[in-house]
Scaffold this motif. Structure first.
Motif, PDB file in Angstrom:
ATOM      1  N   LEU A 227      40.783  43.003  33.830  1.00 37.56           N
ATOM      2  CA  LEU A 227      40.927  42.370  35.052  1.00 37.56           C
ATOM      3  C   LEU A 227      39.985  41.157  35.349  1.00 37.56           C
ATOM      4  N   LEU A 228      38.753  41.375  35.141  1.00 33.95           N
ATOM      5  CA  LEU A 228      37.697  40.364  35.226  1.00 33.95           C
ATOM      6  C   LEU A 228      38.001  39.170  34.377  1.00 33.95           C
ATOM      7  N   HIS A 229      38.326  39.362  33.157  1.00 32.92           N
ATOM      8  CA  HIS A 229      38.476  38.306  32.273  1.00 32.92           C
ATOM      9  C   HIS A 229      39.881  37.622  32.225  1.00 32.92           C
ATOM     10  N   ASP A 230      40.695  38.384  32.492  1.00 24.03           N
ATOM     11  CA  ASP A 230      42.216  37.962  32.641  1.00 24.03           C
ATOM     12  C   ASP A 230      42.251  37.182  33.968  1.00 24.03           C
ATOM     13  N   ASP A 231      41.699  37.497  34.932  1.00 23.54           N
ATOM     14  CA  ASP A 231      41.694  36.646  36.348  1.00 23.54           C
ATOM     15  C   ASP A 231      41.054  35.338  35.864  1.00 23.54           C
ATOM     16  N   LEU A 232      39.878  35.234  35.272  1.00 26.94           N
ATOM     17  CA  LEU A 232      39.456  33.654  34.842  1.00 26.94           C
ATOM     18  C   LEU A 232      40.220  32.984  33.942  1.00 26.94           C
ATOM     19  N   MET A 233      40.909  33.855  32.838  1.00 26.03           N
ATOM     20  CA  MET A 233      41.655  32.922  31.802  1.00 26.03           C
ATOM     21  C   MET A 233      42.820  32.422  32.311  1.00 26.03           C
ATOM     22  N   ASP A 234      43.556  33.265  33.421  1.00 21.67           N
ATOM     23  CA  ASP A 234      44.706  32.784  34.291  1.00 21.67           C
ATOM     24  C   ASP A 234      44.550  31.927  35.272  1.00 21.67           C
ATOM     25  N   GLY A 235      43.165  31.855  35.644  1.00 18.25           N
ATOM     26  CA  GLY A 235      42.950  31.219  36.669  1.00 18.25           C
ATOM     27  C   GLY A 235      43.332  31.684  38.168  1.00 18.25           C
ATOM     28  N   ASP A 236      43.542  33.158  38.026  1.00 18.37           N
ATOM     29  CA  ASP A 236      44.170  33.741  39.568  1.00 18.37           C
ATOM     30  C   ASP A 236      42.966  33.696  40.408  1.00 18.37           C
ATOM     31  N   GLU A 237      43.058  33.413  41.551  1.00 22.60           N
ATOM     32  CA  GLU A 237      41.978  33.131  42.785  1.00 22.60           C
ATOM     33  C   GLU A 237      41.994  34.684  43.616  1.00 22.60           C
ATOM     34  N   GLN A 238      43.155  35.284  43.553  1.00 25.06           N
ATOM     35  CA  GLN A 238      43.341  36.829  44.530  1.00 25.06           C
ATOM     36  C   GLN A 238      43.522  38.000  43.636  1.00 25.06           C
ATOM     37  N   ARG A 239      42.985  38.831  44.056  1.00 23.49           N
ATOM     38  CA  ARG A 239      43.013  40.090  43.403  1.00 23.49           C
ATOM     39  C   ARG A 239      42.774  41.350  44.442  1.00 23.49           C
ATOM     40  N   ARG A 240      43.748  42.152  44.785  1.00 21.56           N
ATOM     41  CA  ARG A 240      43.656  43.204  45.631  1.00 21.56           C
ATOM     42  C   ARG A 240      43.144  42.528  47.109  1.00 21.56           C
ATOM     43  N   HIS A 241      43.975  41.588  47.598  1.00 16.79           N
ATOM     44  CA  HIS A 241      43.615  40.726  48.821  1.00 16.79           C
ATOM     45  C   HIS A 241      42.328  40.213  48.907  1.00 16.79           C
ATOM     46  N   ARG A 242      41.585  39.885  47.938  1.00 10.81           N
ATOM     47  CA  ARG A 242      40.346  39.294  48.004  1.00 10.81           C
ATOM     48  C   ARG A 242      40.095  38.266  46.852  1.00 10.81           C
ATOM     49  N   ASP A 243      39.130  37.431  47.095  1.00 11.42           N
ATOM     50  CA  ASP A 243      39.017  36.313  46.186  1.00 11.42           C
ATOM     51  C   ASP A 243      38.234  37.141  44.962  1.00 11.42           C
ATOM     52  N   THR A 244      38.816  36.531  43.748  1.00  9.56           N
ATOM     53  CA  THR A 244      38.362  37.073  42.485  1.00  9.56           C
ATOM     54  C   THR A 244      36.999  36.736  42.019  1.00  9.56           C
ATOM     55  N   VAL A 245      36.382  37.326  41.160  1.00  8.40           N
ATOM     56  CA  VAL A 245      35.084  37.448  41.037  1.00  8.40           C
ATOM     57  C   VAL A 245      34.717  35.903  40.540  1.00  8.40           C
ATOM     58  N   TRP A 246      35.344  35.254  39.431  1.00 12.07           N
ATOM     59  CA  TRP A 246      35.066  34.148  39.132  1.00 12.07           C
ATOM     60  C   TRP A 246      35.097  33.119  40.161  1.00 12.07           C
ATOM     61  N   LYS A 247      35.925  33.111  41.251  1.00 14.03           N
ATOM     62  CA  LYS A 247      35.966  32.557  42.396  1.00 14.03           C
ATOM     63  C   LYS A 247      34.713  32.607  43.197  1.00 14.03           C
ATOM     64  N   VAL A 248      34.397  33.816  43.284  1.00 12.29           N
ATOM     65  CA  VAL A 248      33.065  33.908  44.358  1.00 12.29           C
ATOM     66  C   VAL A 248      31.826  33.900  43.674  1.00 12.29           C
ATOM     67  N   HIS A 249      31.690  34.420  42.424  1.00 11.38           N
ATOM     68  CA  HIS A 249      30.225  34.526  41.539  1.00 11.38           C
ATOM     69  C   HIS A 249      30.488  33.637  40.695  1.00 11.38           C
ATOM     70  N   GLY A 250      31.393  32.842  40.185  1.00 10.12           N
ATOM     71  CA  GLY A 250      31.326  31.909  39.214  1.00 10.12           C
ATOM     72  C   GLY A 250      31.923  32.562  37.889  1.00 10.12           C
ATOM     73  N   PRO A 251      32.347  31.507  36.844  1.00  7.91           N
ATOM     74  CA  PRO A 251      32.865  32.061  35.672  1.00  7.91           C
ATOM     75  C   PRO A 251      31.843  32.648  34.653  1.00  7.91           C
ATOM     76  N   ALA A 252      30.744  32.537  34.699  1.00 10.01           N
ATOM     77  CA  ALA A 252      29.838  33.021  33.729  1.00 10.01           C
ATOM     78  C   ALA A 252      29.620  34.566  34.207  1.00 10.01           C
ATOM     79  N   GLN A 253      29.447  34.814  35.496  1.00 12.52           N
ATOM     80  CA  GLN A 253      29.354  36.151  35.838  1.00 12.52           C
ATOM     81  C   GLN A 253      30.563  37.037  35.545  1.00 12.52           C
ATOM     82  N   ALA A 254      31.846  36.129  35.721  1.00 12.40           N
ATOM     83  CA  ALA A 254      33.000  37.226  35.487  1.00 12.40           C
ATOM     84  C   ALA A 254      32.917  37.402  34.090  1.00 12.40           C
TER      85      ALA A 254
END
Lengths: 352, 352
Positions: free
Chosen positions: A99-126
């Motif tokens: 999920l962490l990697h796919d959300d980043l690759m797909d550019g998805d900004e939301q997951r389970r009603h919250r901002d995705t990790v790459w959106k909040v903590h940046g791509p490197a952390q994802a």
């Protein structure tokens, strides 16, 4: 398909899912605590245990079907459900790595009603935390130090490779105008079937099952995964936003080549043809953000008219049947067989 | 430190490195061929087997110290060098998984004189193929199906987690003005020491060695890795661009907090103080692309004046000594001990 006793089935399934959560979550949390900062915090955010500011949160941990399957899997081999816990945790870690990697690759900004990790903590952390969860999954299994743990880790690795293959297919299909029903099923088998198959065999392997039993359980899990995904694809277009927590027509908004869409496009007749030209024009114009509800509704109606909805509903039932049949060749305690059947029923009738 | 017989040692080491390449590369290539398209092509590009257009290339595969160590490792346990091949390949896969992800996280555009994967094939492929190599590493080991393979996979997982921890530290240090010598050594131990430690123990584990032997070999490899990195940090500032293939002052251009820099900053006296204010001002101005050769040379001279170069040279020797000492407690064939010693000497005296 189940019709009678729906209430009793629902209660059983709720208890099964709850047991999976109760036994697996503390071990999952302890595993995450092994991560060096700030990865532990980023992972805790991803799992919904803390919010973006670091305060404790009561997150939506998802349906938890996989942990429930892993515990039942151990019982299918005659072991205690607890024997499946390292497998349940390892599978959850791999699922969340993807999920962490796919959300980043797909550019998805939301997951389970919250901002995705790459959106909040940046791509490197994802990337980094995804990698860490993947490593941790193997660690949890291999530190058991048994031959069974090695076999379990091997099955998990096979499933992980399928997951990665599926994401590669998903990405390449995005750039294509047409995807066949077979290609779509193969991709969904990789992205959803393989890890569900692993969840329902890994506990048995840890519990000492032979390869024949584990393979049969995998077949059940693989087809259950395809049934699950077919239902997901239906909910992604016609699901009730209140129940799914997603936007209306969410898969249409994302131009996802999901089963109802590819099945409709593969059909013959005027509806399929109109749908084909409409979606081709949509892809060129690429201005979905300006679409009205009516424009999405019109596309959904065409998919239904071309038979994409009915075909996918039938496909969910077909996969459900194949899954249940896979269980027939395996000896296991009656209550485990009943519970695996109840879980399969739940997957096909769920509204979220 | 070796002084006599340098020619003979160099020849021995060249033959050892060549043997590692010869035995490991075909197995590595066969492993990469398992990947679904386009991941197989992207990986082949990363390894330098094809160019960006897909034509066969004669790439720079790197020094191949790790495969050489993995084969010697098997021999240390009294097994044939071939017993170490799956370990050599698994370690190379993990090493290259980390390169693919680190280059993307760090925004590095060049690796081994070529554009990095994310630059040529995009970020998603860099993530995906990195993930696939990581999974493949475990697959290669676990499909052996033995208890030893499980132990080897466990050590590889531990090393992978250290690698990820090291990258997390590296990223967090970038945002800090000061990093202590201890923090830098810990990070380098994670990023370089842990996987070298795994390379030199994994062959022995596959060859049936007990944990005591494997642990001693790991200590040798860990400190060899720290010696290797100390030399790398020296070459990153004072290396001959003709030999290293990197730009002059490459680590200074990247504002890397490498050992010579942190050791110089930790020293007392006017040179360390001037260096500190200079680097702080540099970080603020952030216009290294406009720097002249003289401006980099001035910073390198200050690092040397403050003692950073001498300290790092001494540190490479210290780590070399500790590495060699770790071997003394382990029984192994004489020629293997000699070759491990020759490899350690090579790491410390190399110019590239």
């Amino acid at each position: 398909m189940p019709t009678a006793d729906a209430d009793r089935d629902t209660t059983d399934v709720a208890a099964l899912l709850e047991r999976g959560r109760t036994l697996a979550t503390p071990v999952l949390k302890a595993a995450i605590e092994r991560l060096a900062p700030p990865m532990d915090t980023v992972a805790a955010y991803h799992f919904g245990w803390i919010d973006a500011a670091g305060h404790p949160a009561e997150g939506d941990g998802g349906k938890a079907v996989r942990p429930a399957l892993a515990l039942l899997s151990a019982e299918a081999a005659g072991a205690a459900p607890e024997a499946g816990v390292p497998g349940a945790v390892a599978v959850e870690l791999v699922h969340n790595f993807s999920l962490l990697h796919d959300d980043l690759m797909d550019g998805d900004e939301q997951r389970r009603h919250r901002d995705t990790v790459w959106k909040v903590h940046g791509p490197a952390q994802a990337i980094l935390v995804g990698d860490a969860l993947f490593a941790l999954a193997n660690e949890i299994l291999l530190e058991l130090g048994t031959l069974e743990a090695g076999r379990a880790a091997r099955r998990l690795t096979t499933a992980s490779r399928a997951l990665i293959d599926g994401q590669a297919q998903d990405i390449s299909y995005e750039h294509r105008e047409r995807v066949s029903v077979e290609e779509c099923l193969e991709m969904e088998g990789n992205k959803t079937g393989a890890l569900l198959a692993c969840a329902v065999s890994i506990g048995a392997v840890l519990g000492g099952a032979d390869d024949r039993t584990a393979d049969a359980l995998e077949r059940y899990g693989y087809h259950l995964g395809l049934a699950f995904q077919a239902v997901d694809d239906l909910l992604g277009i016609w699901g009730d936003p209140e129940a799914t927590g997603k936007q209306t027509w969410s898969d249409l908004r994302q131009r996802k080549k999901s089963l109802p869409v590819v099945a409709a496009l593969a059909a013959e007749g005027p509806a399929a043809e109109r749908l084909g030209s409409l979606l081709a024009a949509d892809a060129k114009a690429n201005d979905f953000e300006n679409f009205s509800e009516d424009e999405f509704a019109a596309r959904a109606a065409l998919i239904e008219e071309a038979g994409g909805r009915a075909w996918t509903e039938a496909e969910a039932r077909r996969q459900h049947t194949v899954a249940i049949e896979a269980l027939s060749g395996v000896g296991m305690p009656d209550h485990v067989r009943e519970q695996l059947t109840a879980l399969a029923d739940f997957v096909v009738v769920r509204k979220r």
